[in-house]
Design an enzyme around this catalytic site. Structure first.
Site, PDB file in Angstrom:
ATOM      1  N   ARG A  20     -12.880   0.256  -1.426  1.00  0.00           N
ATOM      2  CA  ARG A  20     -11.596   0.829  -1.841  1.00  0.00           C
ATOM      3  C   ARG A  20     -10.436  -0.124  -1.540  1.00  0.00           C
ATOM      4  O   ARG A  20      -9.555  -0.336  -2.372  1.00  0.00           O
ATOM      5  CB  ARG A  20     -11.397   2.167  -1.131  1.00  0.00           C
ATOM      6  N   HIS A  72       0.897   4.990  -1.968  1.00  0.00           N
ATOM      7  CA  HIS A  72       0.331   6.082  -1.165  1.00  0.00           C
ATOM      8  C   HIS A  72       1.341   6.760  -0.242  1.00  0.00           C
ATOM      9  O   HIS A  72       0.997   7.712   0.455  1.00  0.00           O
ATOM     10  CB  HIS A  72      -0.882   5.580  -0.394  1.00  0.00           C
ATOM     11  N   CYS A 108       0.851  -1.193   0.000  1.00  0.00           N
ATOM     12  CA  CYS A 108       0.000   0.000   0.000  1.00  0.00           C
ATOM     13  C   CYS A 108       0.889   1.246   0.000  1.00  0.00           C
ATOM     14  O   CYS A 108       0.592   2.254  -0.639  1.00  0.00           O
ATOM     15  CB  CYS A 108      -0.891   0.046   1.238  1.00  0.00           C
ATOM     16  N   CYS A 135      -8.021  -1.723  -4.360  1.00  0.00           N
ATOM     17  CA  CYS A 135      -6.564  -1.524  -4.364  1.00  0.00           C
ATOM     18  C   CYS A 135      -5.829  -2.857  -4.268  1.00  0.00           C
ATOM     19  O   CYS A 135      -4.803  -3.040  -4.915  1.00  0.00           O
ATOM     20  CB  CYS A 135      -6.123  -0.539  -3.285  1.00  0.00           C
TER      21      CYS A 135
END
Lengths: 289, 123, 100
Positions: free
Chosen positions: A246, A207, A203, A250
Protein backbone atom coordinates in the site's frame (compact mmCIF):
# COMPACT_ATOMS: atom_id res chain seq x y z
CA UNK A 1 -8.86 35.41 -3.68
CA UNK A 2 -8.20 38.90 -2.30
CA UNK A 3 -9.47 37.89 1.12
CA UNK A 4 -6.98 34.98 1.13
CA UNK A 5 -4.23 37.47 0.53
CA UNK A 6 -5.50 39.61 3.37
CA UNK A 7 -5.64 36.57 5.59
CA UNK A 8 -2.07 35.70 4.67
CA UNK A 9 -0.98 39.21 5.47
CA UNK A 10 -2.88 39.12 8.75
CA UNK A 11 -1.29 35.84 9.75
CA UNK A 12 2.10 37.26 8.85
CA UNK A 13 1.38 40.12 11.21
CA UNK A 14 0.36 37.68 13.91
CA UNK A 15 3.57 35.75 13.35
CA UNK A 16 5.66 38.92 13.62
CA UNK A 17 3.80 39.81 16.78
CA UNK A 18 4.33 36.36 18.20
CA UNK A 19 8.02 36.55 17.39
CA UNK A 20 8.22 39.91 19.13
CA UNK A 21 6.42 38.55 22.18
CA UNK A 22 8.74 35.56 22.19
CA UNK A 23 11.79 37.79 22.10
CA UNK A 24 10.41 40.02 24.86
CA UNK A 25 9.15 37.10 26.92
CA UNK A 26 12.50 35.37 26.73
CA UNK A 27 11.61 31.79 27.65
CA UNK A 28 9.24 30.96 24.79
CA UNK A 29 8.66 27.20 24.46
CA UNK A 30 10.56 25.64 21.59
CA UNK A 31 7.87 25.29 18.90
CA UNK A 32 9.08 21.97 17.53
CA UNK A 33 9.54 19.98 20.70
CA UNK A 34 8.31 16.43 20.17
CA UNK A 35 5.28 15.58 22.25
CA UNK A 36 3.81 12.42 20.75
CA UNK A 37 0.96 12.19 23.22
CA UNK A 38 -0.19 15.75 22.53
CA UNK A 39 0.06 15.01 18.79
CA UNK A 40 -2.04 11.90 19.23
CA UNK A 41 -4.75 13.73 21.20
CA UNK A 42 -4.96 16.50 18.60
CA UNK A 43 -4.97 13.97 15.74
CA UNK A 44 -7.78 11.90 17.21
CA UNK A 45 -9.81 14.94 18.23
CA UNK A 46 -9.55 16.38 14.74
CA UNK A 47 -10.95 13.24 13.08
CA UNK A 48 -13.61 13.01 15.78
CA UNK A 49 -14.75 16.53 14.90
CA UNK A 50 -14.60 15.90 11.17
CA UNK A 51 -16.64 12.68 11.39
CA UNK A 52 -18.90 13.09 14.41
CA UNK A 53 -21.18 10.30 13.16
CA UNK A 54 -18.36 7.71 13.12
CA UNK A 55 -17.85 5.76 16.37
CA UNK A 56 -14.14 5.81 17.28
CA UNK A 57 -13.64 2.04 16.86
CA UNK A 58 -15.11 2.23 13.37
CA UNK A 59 -12.03 4.03 12.05
CA UNK A 60 -10.62 0.50 11.86
CA UNK A 61 -12.72 0.08 8.72
CA UNK A 62 -11.10 2.73 6.55
CA UNK A 63 -13.29 4.05 3.76
CA UNK A 64 -16.27 2.00 4.94
CA UNK A 65 -16.39 3.96 8.18
CA UNK A 66 -17.16 7.15 6.29
CA UNK A 67 -19.29 6.01 3.36
CA UNK A 68 -22.69 4.41 3.86
CA UNK A 69 -23.15 3.15 0.26
CA UNK A 70 -19.72 1.54 0.29
CA UNK A 71 -20.45 -0.03 3.62
CA UNK A 72 -23.47 -1.77 2.16
CA UNK A 73 -21.35 -3.21 -0.66
CA UNK A 74 -18.80 -4.30 1.87
CA UNK A 75 -21.30 -6.08 4.03
CA UNK A 76 -22.41 -8.02 0.95
CA UNK A 77 -18.83 -8.99 0.09
CA UNK A 78 -18.21 -10.07 3.65
CA UNK A 79 -20.70 -12.90 3.23
CA UNK A 80 -17.79 -14.69 1.57
CA UNK A 81 -14.63 -12.83 2.56
CA UNK A 82 -12.10 -12.95 -0.30
CA UNK A 83 -9.22 -13.23 2.15
CA UNK A 84 -10.37 -16.60 3.48
CA UNK A 85 -7.92 -18.52 1.32
CA UNK A 86 -5.07 -16.35 2.63
CA UNK A 87 -6.14 -16.96 6.22
CA UNK A 88 -6.01 -20.71 5.69
CA UNK A 89 -2.67 -20.51 3.95
CA UNK A 90 -1.28 -18.23 6.67
CA UNK A 91 -2.47 -20.43 9.51
CA UNK A 92 -0.90 -23.50 7.94
CA UNK A 93 2.39 -21.71 7.33
CA UNK A 94 2.37 -20.29 10.83
CA UNK A 95 1.87 -23.71 12.38
CA UNK A 96 4.32 -25.60 10.17
CA UNK A 97 7.73 -25.93 11.87
CA UNK A 98 10.88 -24.68 10.11
CA UNK A 99 13.48 -27.25 8.98
CA UNK A 100 15.21 -26.86 12.35
CA UNK A 101 12.04 -27.77 14.25
CA UNK A 102 11.37 -24.26 15.61
CA UNK A 103 8.44 -22.15 14.44
CA UNK A 104 7.13 -18.61 14.24
CA UNK A 105 5.53 -19.03 17.65
CA UNK A 106 9.02 -19.17 19.18
CA UNK A 107 9.82 -15.67 17.94
CA UNK A 108 6.87 -13.82 19.49
CA UNK A 109 5.34 -13.04 22.84
CA UNK A 110 2.30 -15.22 23.60
CA UNK A 111 3.41 -17.55 20.80
CA UNK A 112 2.38 -14.93 18.24
CA UNK A 113 -1.32 -15.17 19.01
CA UNK A 114 -3.13 -11.85 19.56
CA UNK A 115 -0.05 -9.65 19.28
CA UNK A 116 -0.69 -7.61 16.10
CA UNK A 117 -1.78 -4.54 18.08
CA UNK A 118 1.70 -4.20 19.63
CA UNK A 119 3.39 -3.69 16.24
CA UNK A 120 5.37 -1.81 15.20
CA UNK A 121 7.45 -1.33 18.33
CA UNK A 122 10.71 0.47 18.98
CA UNK A 123 13.46 -2.11 19.45
CA UNK A 124 15.91 -0.64 21.94
CA UNK A 125 18.49 -3.28 21.01
CA UNK A 126 18.75 -2.32 17.34
CA UNK A 127 17.72 1.29 17.93
CA UNK A 128 15.14 0.98 15.14
CA UNK A 129 11.45 0.42 14.56
CA UNK A 130 10.52 -3.26 14.22
CA UNK A 131 7.39 -4.05 12.22
CA UNK A 132 5.40 -7.27 12.32
CA UNK A 133 6.43 -8.12 8.77
CA UNK A 134 10.10 -7.40 9.49
CA UNK A 135 9.97 -9.50 12.65
CA UNK A 136 8.52 -12.42 10.70
CA UNK A 137 11.45 -12.29 8.31
CA UNK A 138 13.98 -11.91 11.10
CA UNK A 139 12.43 -14.98 12.71
CA UNK A 140 12.82 -16.90 9.46
CA UNK A 141 16.43 -15.86 9.00
CA UNK A 142 17.32 -16.66 12.61
CA UNK A 143 16.03 -20.16 11.93
CA UNK A 144 17.86 -20.71 8.68
CA UNK A 145 14.96 -19.90 6.34
CA UNK A 146 15.00 -17.46 3.42
CA UNK A 147 13.18 -14.14 4.04
CA UNK A 148 9.83 -13.71 2.27
CA UNK A 149 9.10 -10.96 -0.26
CA UNK A 150 7.32 -8.16 1.59
CA UNK A 151 4.43 -7.00 -0.54
CA UNK A 152 2.35 -10.01 -1.55
CA UNK A 153 2.05 -13.75 -1.14
CA UNK A 154 2.92 -15.69 1.97
CA UNK A 155 3.89 -12.57 3.96
CA UNK A 156 0.37 -11.25 3.45
CA UNK A 157 -1.11 -14.63 4.41
CA UNK A 158 0.89 -14.99 7.62
CA UNK A 159 0.19 -11.43 8.73
CA UNK A 160 -3.48 -12.01 7.86
CA UNK A 161 -3.60 -14.93 10.23
CA UNK A 162 -1.75 -13.04 12.97
CA UNK A 163 -4.11 -10.07 12.57
CA UNK A 164 -7.14 -12.31 12.74
CA UNK A 165 -6.03 -13.72 16.08
CA UNK A 166 -5.77 -10.11 17.31
CA UNK A 167 -9.13 -8.79 16.14
CA UNK A 168 -10.73 -6.14 18.33
CA UNK A 169 -7.57 -5.63 20.37
CA UNK A 170 -6.85 -1.89 20.35
CA UNK A 171 -3.59 -0.56 18.88
CA UNK A 172 -1.19 -0.21 21.79
CA UNK A 173 1.96 1.41 20.40
CA UNK A 174 4.53 2.67 22.86
CA UNK A 175 7.21 5.28 22.46
CA UNK A 176 9.82 4.45 25.07
CA UNK A 177 11.71 7.22 26.82
CA UNK A 178 14.64 6.94 24.46
CA UNK A 179 15.82 9.77 22.19
CA UNK A 180 16.19 7.32 19.30
CA UNK A 181 12.54 6.32 19.62
CA UNK A 182 11.51 9.99 19.65
CA UNK A 183 13.65 10.54 16.57
CA UNK A 184 12.01 7.61 14.76
CA UNK A 185 8.57 8.94 15.66
CA UNK A 186 9.51 12.43 14.50
CA UNK A 187 10.93 11.04 11.24
CA UNK A 188 7.68 9.20 10.53
CA UNK A 189 5.67 12.29 11.31
CA UNK A 190 7.79 14.40 8.96
CA UNK A 191 7.50 11.76 6.25
CA UNK A 192 3.72 11.75 6.57
CA UNK A 193 3.30 15.52 6.27
CA UNK A 194 5.99 16.25 3.67
CA UNK A 195 5.05 16.97 0.08
CA UNK A 196 7.05 14.95 -2.39
CA UNK A 197 6.74 13.73 -5.95
CA UNK A 198 5.66 15.56 -9.08
CA UNK A 199 2.02 15.83 -8.03
CA UNK A 200 3.06 17.81 -4.94
CA UNK A 201 1.10 15.62 -2.50
CA UNK A 202 1.93 14.54 1.01
CA UNK A 203 0.31 11.49 2.55
CA UNK A 204 -1.70 13.97 4.61
CA UNK A 205 -3.02 15.72 1.49
CA UNK A 206 -5.23 12.77 0.72
CA UNK A 207 -5.69 11.02 4.06
CA UNK A 208 -6.15 14.10 6.26
CA UNK A 209 -7.16 17.04 4.07
CA UNK A 210 -9.36 15.08 1.69
CA UNK A 211 -10.26 12.14 3.97
CA UNK A 212 -13.76 10.86 3.28
CA UNK A 213 -13.93 12.62 -0.08
CA UNK A 214 -14.22 10.99 -3.46
CA UNK A 215 -11.15 10.71 -5.65
CA UNK A 216 -12.63 9.16 -8.78
CA UNK A 217 -14.18 5.90 -7.60
CA UNK A 218 -12.32 5.81 -4.28
CA UNK A 219 -13.37 7.16 -0.91
CA UNK A 220 -10.17 8.39 0.74
CA UNK A 221 -9.54 6.55 4.00
CA UNK A 222 -9.02 8.75 7.06
CA UNK A 223 -5.46 8.54 8.42
CA UNK A 224 -6.63 7.45 11.83
CA UNK A 225 -6.88 3.67 12.01
CA UNK A 226 -5.55 3.47 8.45
CA UNK A 227 -3.38 0.40 9.18
CA UNK A 228 -5.84 -1.47 11.42
CA UNK A 229 -7.20 -3.64 8.59
CA UNK A 230 -3.87 -4.78 7.13
CA UNK A 231 -3.16 -6.89 5.25
CA UNK A 232 -6.03 -6.29 2.83
CA UNK A 233 -7.60 -8.01 -0.13
CA UNK A 234 -8.17 -5.31 -2.74
CA UNK A 235 -10.47 -6.14 -5.65
CA UNK A 236 -8.51 -3.58 -7.63
CA UNK A 237 -5.37 -5.67 -7.08
CA UNK A 238 -7.18 -8.98 -7.32
CA UNK A 239 -5.03 -10.22 -4.45
CA UNK A 240 -3.81 -9.62 -0.91
CA UNK A 241 -1.37 -6.84 -0.13
CA UNK A 242 0.69 -5.84 2.89
CA UNK A 243 1.38 -2.41 4.33
CA UNK A 244 4.48 -2.19 2.12
CA UNK A 245 2.37 -2.81 -0.96
CA UNK A 246 0.00 0.00 0.00
CA UNK A 247 2.78 2.45 0.87
CA UNK A 248 4.52 1.64 -2.39
CA UNK A 249 1.41 2.17 -4.48
CA UNK A 250 0.51 5.44 -2.72
CA UNK A 251 4.07 6.73 -3.29
CA UNK A 252 3.68 5.87 -6.96
CA UNK A 253 0.34 7.73 -7.08
CA UNK A 254 2.27 10.78 -5.94
CA UNK A 255 4.70 10.21 -8.85
CA UNK A 256 7.34 9.78 -6.18
CA UNK A 257 9.82 6.92 -6.55
CA UNK A 258 8.70 4.40 -3.88
CA UNK A 259 11.17 3.42 -1.19
CA UNK A 260 12.24 -0.21 -0.93
CA UNK A 261 9.86 -2.20 1.31
CA UNK A 262 10.75 -1.87 5.01
CA UNK A 263 12.98 1.11 4.30
CA UNK A 264 13.68 3.01 7.52
CA UNK A 265 11.38 5.87 6.51
CA UNK A 266 8.48 3.50 5.75
CA UNK A 267 8.96 1.80 9.13
CA UNK A 268 9.06 5.15 10.91
CA UNK A 269 5.95 6.17 9.00
CA UNK A 270 4.20 3.00 10.14
CA UNK A 271 5.27 3.76 13.70
CA UNK A 272 3.83 7.27 13.51
CA UNK A 273 0.54 6.20 11.89
CA UNK A 274 0.05 3.31 14.31
CA UNK A 275 0.79 5.48 17.33
CA UNK A 276 -1.74 8.06 16.07
CA UNK A 277 -4.24 5.18 15.96
CA UNK A 278 -3.77 3.94 19.52
CA UNK A 279 -7.13 2.69 20.78
CA UNK A 280 -8.48 1.78 17.33
CA UNK A 281 -9.10 -1.98 17.28
CA UNK A 282 -7.34 -4.34 14.89
CA UNK A 283 -9.79 -5.35 12.15
CA UNK A 284 -7.46 -7.17 9.77
CA UNK A 285 -7.39 -8.85 7.45
CA UNK A 286 -9.58 -6.46 5.48
CA UNK A 287 -11.27 -6.22 2.12
CA UNK A 288 -11.31 -3.15 -0.07
CA UNK A 289 -12.94 -2.32 -3.40
CA UNK B 1 11.04 32.06 -2.61
CA UNK B 2 10.18 34.54 -5.39
CA UNK B 3 13.72 34.09 -6.61
CA UNK B 4 13.19 30.35 -6.64
CA UNK B 5 9.93 30.73 -8.49
CA UNK B 6 11.50 33.05 -11.05
CA UNK B 7 14.29 30.57 -11.46
CA UNK B 8 11.83 27.73 -11.98
CA UNK B 9 9.89 29.72 -14.50
CA UNK B 10 13.11 30.76 -16.16
CA UNK B 11 14.22 27.17 -16.34
CA UNK B 12 10.79 26.19 -17.57
CA UNK B 13 11.15 28.88 -20.20
CA UNK B 14 14.54 27.59 -21.24
CA UNK B 15 13.18 24.09 -21.45
CA UNK B 16 10.31 25.24 -23.58
CA UNK B 17 12.67 27.19 -25.78
CA UNK B 18 14.93 24.21 -26.05
CA UNK B 19 12.05 21.95 -26.86
CA UNK B 20 10.88 24.50 -29.39
CA UNK B 21 14.33 24.59 -30.88
CA UNK B 22 14.50 20.87 -31.04
CA UNK B 23 10.91 20.28 -31.94
CA UNK B 24 9.24 20.80 -35.25
CA UNK B 25 8.79 24.12 -36.96
CA UNK B 26 5.84 25.96 -35.49
CA UNK B 27 5.08 26.22 -31.80
CA UNK B 28 1.81 27.81 -30.95
CA UNK B 29 2.30 30.02 -27.91
CA UNK B 30 -1.13 31.45 -27.42
CA UNK B 31 -3.58 28.65 -27.24
CA UNK B 32 -6.18 31.28 -26.40
CA UNK B 33 -8.93 30.66 -28.87
CA UNK B 34 -8.30 26.94 -29.30
CA UNK B 35 -11.29 24.68 -29.56
CA UNK B 36 -12.47 23.71 -26.06
CA UNK B 37 -12.25 20.07 -27.12
CA UNK B 38 -8.45 20.31 -27.23
CA UNK B 39 -8.36 21.62 -23.66
CA UNK B 40 -10.94 19.06 -22.57
CA UNK B 41 -8.75 16.26 -23.88
CA UNK B 42 -5.76 17.50 -21.87
CA UNK B 43 -7.89 18.14 -18.78
CA UNK B 44 -9.48 14.68 -18.81
CA UNK B 45 -6.30 12.75 -19.73
CA UNK B 46 -5.27 10.85 -16.60
CA UNK B 47 -1.59 11.30 -17.38
CA UNK B 48 -2.04 15.06 -17.92
CA UNK B 49 -4.62 17.20 -16.09
CA UNK B 50 -6.57 14.34 -14.55
CA UNK B 51 -8.94 17.04 -13.30
CA UNK B 52 -11.80 14.55 -12.98
CA UNK B 53 -9.98 12.75 -10.16
CA UNK B 54 -10.92 15.68 -7.94
CA UNK B 55 -13.47 17.88 -9.71
CA UNK B 56 -16.89 17.28 -11.13
CA UNK B 57 -17.65 19.23 -14.30
CA UNK B 58 -19.64 18.92 -17.50
CA UNK B 59 -18.64 15.76 -19.30
CA UNK B 60 -17.32 13.95 -16.23
CA UNK B 61 -18.45 10.43 -15.49
CA UNK B 62 -17.22 10.02 -11.90
CA UNK B 63 -18.55 11.71 -8.77
CA UNK B 64 -15.28 13.23 -7.49
CA UNK B 65 -15.57 15.89 -4.81
CA UNK B 66 -12.06 16.53 -3.50
CA UNK B 67 -12.25 19.96 -5.18
CA UNK B 68 -15.28 22.16 -5.94
CA UNK B 69 -17.44 21.62 -9.01
CA UNK B 70 -16.11 23.58 -11.96
CA UNK B 71 -18.88 25.54 -13.62
CA UNK B 72 -19.82 29.05 -14.60
CA UNK B 73 -16.14 29.89 -14.94
CA UNK B 74 -16.50 33.11 -16.96
CA UNK B 75 -18.63 34.70 -14.28
CA UNK B 76 -16.54 33.44 -11.38
CA UNK B 77 -13.11 34.01 -12.90
CA UNK B 78 -13.43 36.92 -15.32
CA UNK B 79 -9.67 37.47 -15.22
CA UNK B 80 -7.91 34.83 -17.28
CA UNK B 81 -4.71 35.38 -15.31
CA UNK B 82 -6.41 34.05 -12.16
CA UNK B 83 -7.14 30.71 -13.78
CA UNK B 84 -3.65 30.52 -15.23
CA UNK B 85 -2.25 31.14 -11.75
CA UNK B 86 -4.41 28.39 -10.20
CA UNK B 87 -3.16 25.93 -12.80
CA UNK B 88 0.41 27.15 -12.59
CA UNK B 89 0.73 26.77 -8.82
CA UNK B 90 -2.33 26.68 -6.55
CA UNK B 91 0.00 26.18 -3.59
CA UNK B 92 0.89 29.89 -3.84
CA UNK B 93 -2.76 30.82 -3.18
CA UNK B 94 -3.39 28.11 -0.61
CA UNK B 95 -0.26 26.56 0.95
CA UNK B 96 -2.25 23.53 2.16
CA UNK B 97 -4.03 22.78 -1.10
CA UNK B 98 -4.14 19.27 -2.47
CA UNK B 99 -4.38 20.52 -6.06
CA UNK B 100 -1.15 19.74 -7.91
CA UNK B 101 1.07 22.60 -9.10
CA UNK B 102 0.56 21.75 -12.74
CA UNK B 103 2.75 24.39 -14.30
CA UNK B 104 5.40 24.74 -11.65
CA UNK B 105 5.98 20.99 -11.44
CA UNK B 106 6.07 20.62 -15.23
CA UNK B 107 3.02 18.36 -15.31
CA UNK B 108 1.50 20.58 -17.98
CA UNK B 109 3.29 22.98 -20.28
CA UNK B 110 2.34 26.52 -21.08
CA UNK B 111 0.32 25.61 -24.12
CA UNK B 112 -1.61 22.87 -22.36
CA UNK B 113 -2.53 25.25 -19.55
CA UNK B 114 -3.79 27.83 -22.03
CA UNK B 115 -5.83 25.13 -23.77
CA UNK B 116 -7.34 24.01 -20.49
CA UNK B 117 -8.30 27.56 -19.62
CA UNK B 118 -10.06 27.86 -22.98
CA UNK B 119 -11.95 24.72 -22.08
CA UNK B 120 -12.76 25.99 -18.57
CA UNK B 121 -14.30 29.11 -20.11
CA UNK B 122 -16.70 26.88 -22.00
CA UNK B 123 -18.04 25.52 -18.70
CA UNK C 1 9.36 37.35 -14.38
CA UNK C 2 7.34 39.27 -16.97
CA UNK C 3 10.56 39.97 -18.78
CA UNK C 4 11.38 36.28 -18.92
CA UNK C 5 7.88 35.50 -20.13
CA UNK C 6 8.14 38.18 -22.77
CA UNK C 7 11.49 36.93 -23.99
CA UNK C 8 10.05 33.46 -24.08
CA UNK C 9 7.08 34.55 -26.14
CA UNK C 10 9.27 36.49 -28.51
CA UNK C 11 11.61 33.59 -28.99
CA UNK C 12 8.81 31.21 -29.68
CA UNK C 13 6.82 33.43 -32.00
CA UNK C 14 9.79 33.79 -34.37
CA UNK C 15 10.25 30.60 -36.34
CA UNK C 16 13.69 29.35 -35.39
CA UNK C 17 15.85 27.18 -37.52
CA UNK C 18 16.17 23.76 -35.90
CA UNK C 19 19.57 23.21 -34.32
CA UNK C 20 20.73 19.61 -34.34
CA UNK C 21 22.51 18.50 -31.17
CA UNK C 22 25.72 16.51 -31.34
CA UNK C 23 27.10 13.72 -29.23
CA UNK C 24 28.98 15.90 -26.77
CA UNK C 25 25.93 18.10 -26.15
CA UNK C 26 23.91 14.99 -25.44
CA UNK C 27 26.62 13.75 -23.10
CA UNK C 28 26.75 16.92 -21.08
CA UNK C 29 22.94 17.18 -20.95
CA UNK C 30 22.78 13.66 -19.53
CA UNK C 31 25.57 14.40 -17.04
CA UNK C 32 23.62 17.45 -15.85
CA UNK C 33 20.48 15.38 -15.43
CA UNK C 34 22.29 12.65 -13.51
CA UNK C 35 23.77 15.22 -11.16
CA UNK C 36 20.37 16.81 -10.50
CA UNK C 37 18.72 13.42 -9.99
CA UNK C 38 21.42 12.43 -7.50
CA UNK C 39 20.79 15.62 -5.56
CA UNK C 40 17.06 14.79 -5.46
CA UNK C 41 17.90 11.23 -4.45
CA UNK C 42 19.99 12.47 -1.51
CA UNK C 43 16.90 14.29 -0.30
CA UNK C 44 14.81 11.12 -0.70
CA UNK C 45 12.75 12.75 -3.39
CA UNK C 46 13.23 11.15 -6.77
CA UNK C 47 10.29 11.90 -9.04
CA UNK C 48 9.08 9.04 -11.21
CA UNK C 49 8.83 11.21 -14.36
CA UNK C 50 12.38 12.48 -13.84
CA UNK C 51 13.65 8.91 -13.63
CA UNK C 52 11.65 8.02 -16.73
CA UNK C 53 13.03 10.94 -18.74
CA UNK C 54 16.57 10.17 -17.68
CA UNK C 55 16.11 6.58 -18.76
CA UNK C 56 14.67 7.71 -22.09
CA UNK C 57 17.61 10.10 -22.55
CA UNK C 58 20.11 7.30 -22.00
CA UNK C 59 18.25 5.05 -24.41
CA UNK C 60 18.19 7.81 -27.04
CA UNK C 61 21.90 8.33 -26.50
CA UNK C 62 22.62 4.66 -26.99
CA UNK C 63 20.77 4.69 -30.30
CA UNK C 64 22.56 7.84 -31.42
CA UNK C 65 19.52 10.14 -31.33
CA UNK C 66 21.31 13.19 -29.91
CA UNK C 67 18.37 15.56 -30.22
CA UNK C 68 16.05 13.28 -28.35
CA UNK C 69 18.74 12.59 -25.76
CA UNK C 70 19.19 16.32 -25.10
CA UNK C 71 15.45 16.94 -24.93
CA UNK C 72 14.81 14.10 -22.47
CA UNK C 73 17.86 14.87 -20.36
CA UNK C 74 16.87 18.51 -20.15
CA UNK C 75 13.42 17.55 -19.00
CA UNK C 76 14.85 15.13 -16.44
CA UNK C 77 17.15 17.84 -15.09
CA UNK C 78 14.38 20.42 -14.81
CA UNK C 79 12.14 17.94 -13.00
CA UNK C 80 14.92 16.94 -10.64
CA UNK C 81 15.80 20.56 -9.90
CA UNK C 82 12.20 21.24 -9.07
CA UNK C 83 12.20 18.15 -6.80
CA UNK C 84 15.21 19.53 -4.92
CA UNK C 85 13.50 22.87 -4.58
CA UNK C 86 10.35 21.15 -3.28
CA UNK C 87 12.35 19.24 -0.68
CA UNK C 88 14.14 22.37 0.45
CA UNK C 89 10.89 24.26 0.87
CA UNK C 90 9.33 21.32 2.70
CA UNK C 91 12.14 21.17 5.26
CA UNK C 92 10.18 23.74 7.24
CA UNK C 93 6.84 23.98 5.43
CA UNK C 94 5.66 20.49 6.43
CA UNK C 95 5.16 21.68 9.97
CA UNK C 96 2.36 23.99 8.86
CA UNK C 97 0.38 20.92 7.78
CA UNK C 98 0.59 19.12 11.13
CA UNK C 99 -2.72 18.60 12.92
CA UNK C 100 -2.52 20.46 16.22
Amino acid sequence: MPNRRIRARASLRVAVLAAAVAVLGGAAPAPDKTDPLADQKAFQASFGERFPQVPFADFANGPYAVSAPMRKQWEDIMQFPPYDFALDEGKTAFETPFANGKSYADCFANKGIGVRQDFPYFDTKTGEVATLDGTINRCREANGEKPLPYQVGLMASITAYMAETSRDKPFDIKIPDDPRARAAYEDGKEYFYTRRGQLNFSCASCHVGAAGQRLRGDILAPAIGILAAFPIYRSDWGSMGTIDRRFTSCSAQMRSEPLPPQDKSYRDLEYFLSYMSNGVPISGPGTRP
Amino acid sequence: MTKAVTRAIFHGGIAAVLLALLGTASVQVFAQGTAPSAGQAVAFDRTKGNCLACHTMRGSDVPSNVGPELNDMKARFPDRADLIAILQNEEARNPQTIMPSFGRNLILDHQEIEQIVDFLYSL
Amino acid sequence: MTRVALAFMLLCSVPIAAHAADKSEAESAIAGAVKAEDAAGKLGNRWIPAEASLKAAKAAFTSGSWDAAVAEATRARLLAERAVEQSNEQKTAWRDAVIR
